[in-house]
Design a protein around this motif. Structure first.
Motif, PDB file in Angstrom:
ATOM      1  N   ARG A  70      -7.444  -2.996  -2.221  1.00  0.00           N
ATOM      2  CA  ARG A  70      -6.225  -3.719  -2.587  1.00  0.00           C
ATOM      3  C   ARG A  70      -6.053  -5.001  -1.814  1.00  0.00           C
ATOM      4  NH1 ARG A  70      -2.197  -1.273  -5.363  1.00  0.00           N
ATOM      5  NH2 ARG A  70      -0.700  -2.673  -4.337  1.00  0.00           N
ATOM      6  N   THR A 122       0.850   4.015  -3.049  1.00  0.00           N
ATOM      7  CA  THR A 122       0.172   5.297  -2.813  1.00  0.00           C
ATOM      8  C   THR A 122       1.097   6.422  -2.375  1.00  0.00           C
ATOM      9  OG1 THR A 122      -0.300   4.772  -0.493  1.00  0.00           O
ATOM     10  CG2 THR A 122      -1.915   4.036  -2.151  1.00  0.00           C
ATOM     11  N   ARG A 128      -8.897   2.637  -0.578  1.00  0.00           N
ATOM     12  CA  ARG A 128      -7.853   2.064  -1.447  1.00  0.00           C
ATOM     13  C   ARG A 128      -7.206   0.859  -0.778  1.00  0.00           C
ATOM     14  NH1 ARG A 128      -3.997   6.382  -4.358  1.00  0.00           N
ATOM     15  NH2 ARG A 128      -3.393   4.416  -5.355  1.00  0.00           N
ATOM     16  N   TYR A 129      -6.946   0.946   0.513  1.00  0.00           N
ATOM     17  CA  TYR A 129      -6.360  -0.193   1.235  1.00  0.00           C
ATOM     18  C   TYR A 129      -7.326  -1.374   1.188  1.00  0.00           C
ATOM     19  CZ  TYR A 129      -3.700  -2.566   4.953  1.00  0.00           C
ATOM     20  OH  TYR A 129      -2.940  -3.466   5.678  1.00  0.00           O
ATOM     21  N   PHE A 142       0.827  -1.205   0.000  1.00  0.00           N
ATOM     22  CA  PHE A 142       0.000   0.000   0.000  1.00  0.00           C
ATOM     23  C   PHE A 142       0.865   1.261   0.000  1.00  0.00           C
ATOM     24  CE2 PHE A 142      -1.983   3.387   2.517  1.00  0.00           C
ATOM     25  CZ  PHE A 142      -3.147   3.603   1.794  1.00  0.00           C
TER      26      PHE A 142
END
Length: 292
Positions: free
Chosen positions: A286, A123, A282-283, A119
């Motif tokens: 993913r 990012t 987003r975490y 991550f």
């Protein structure tokens, strides 16, 4: 435009943070300690908020603290908003890379190290680890943006979740106790004949996991991992927890016993159902199951 009552205009951020800490801990002493304030000040803060809103948010007796229906609604609506406020203030103060707060309880699973590294590489954001002795690791109070939660999620929790992995259970008993004396392995069903010590806040094992016709007697309860360990070490009963947690939190007064045929513990990743932090989204997107 709707008129905002004058009393509501007097609500301050400290009132809201105090309420969320209470909603998370359901204990005035623990919530006050977390906030670094005195218990009388926290009580006054709650009363001021309830007076401004004209509703009771908590029911308090000599034995327990519970949320009212209005309190549950306010907690669910308020937590993601406070999370976003905190993120905005951190960004303004730090003027640096974005930061995701990852909450956990007793122990962050080793598998999360890979997820965190991937991550951060993808990012450019940082990750701050936040430990909380709360059912959702502080997610509902806004203490974190995303949380790793072992075991069953609280009923009605306003979150989205997915299972990351499963962990085996291990039994722990006091050294020298007659319970499971000399046993290195025990069948899950055999624990039904023994008294059980339960961590009611972040624990993953309770008598209802056994059939109603044969289940352990509840010996005593604890509000956090440390109390649970000491209760088992004192000989009050047998404890059962995920194996990685018991290995990490070793205690000189405890002996571990391997379990067979025990149901594994699901480890969830959870984010608010509404208005989750973009980095938390987003975490979450993913992540994928890390194995059993």
């Amino acid at each position: 435009m709707d008129h905002v009552p004058a009393a509501v205009d007097g609500v301050e951020l400290r009132h809201l943070r105090g309420f969320l800490a209470l909603a998370d801990e359901l204990n005035f002493t623990h919530a006050a300690d977390r906030l670094g304030v005195g218990q009388p000040a926290l009580t006054r803060s709650l009363r001021a908020l309830e007076s401004a809103l004209g509703v009771r948010l908590l029911e308090r007796t000599t034995r327990r603290v519970t949320l009212t229906d209005a309190g549950r609604r306010l907690r669910d609506d308020l937590a993601p908003l406070i999370t976003r406020v905190d993120a905005t203030l951190r960004a303004a103060a730090n003027n640096g890379p974005a930061l995701l707060r990852l909450g956990f309880t007793a122990l962050l699973p080793e598998a999360c190290a890979r997820l965190n590294a991937e991550f951060e590489a993808a990012t450019g954001a940082g990750i701050r680890l936040v430990r909380r002795d709360a059912a959702l690791a502080g997610l509902t109070s806004g203490a974190c943006d995303i949380a790793v939660v072992r075991g069953e999620l609280p009923p009605g929790a306003a979150v989205r979740s997915r299972v990351l992995l499963h962990e085996p259970r291990t039994a722990v008993v006091a050294r020298g106790s007659a319970e499971l004396a000399g046993r290195r392995v025990v069948d899950w069903a055999d624990l039904a004949d023994l008294p059980l010590v339960v961590n009611t806040v972040t624990g993953t094992t309770h008598p209802d996991l056994w059939p109603a016709t044969r289940r352990p007697r509840l010996a005593c309860t604890a509000d956090n991992l440390d109390e649970w360990l000491e209760a088992v070490a004192a000989g009050h009963g047998v404890g059962v927890a995920p194996a990685p947690v018991t290995r990490r939190h070793a205690h000189p007064g405890l002996r571990h016993v391997r379990l067979k045929n025990a149901p594994p513990v699901a480890v969830h990743l959870a984010i608010p159902a509404r208005d989750a932090h973009p980095l938390a989204e987003r975490y979450f997107d993913r992540s994928s199951p890390c194995g059993a």
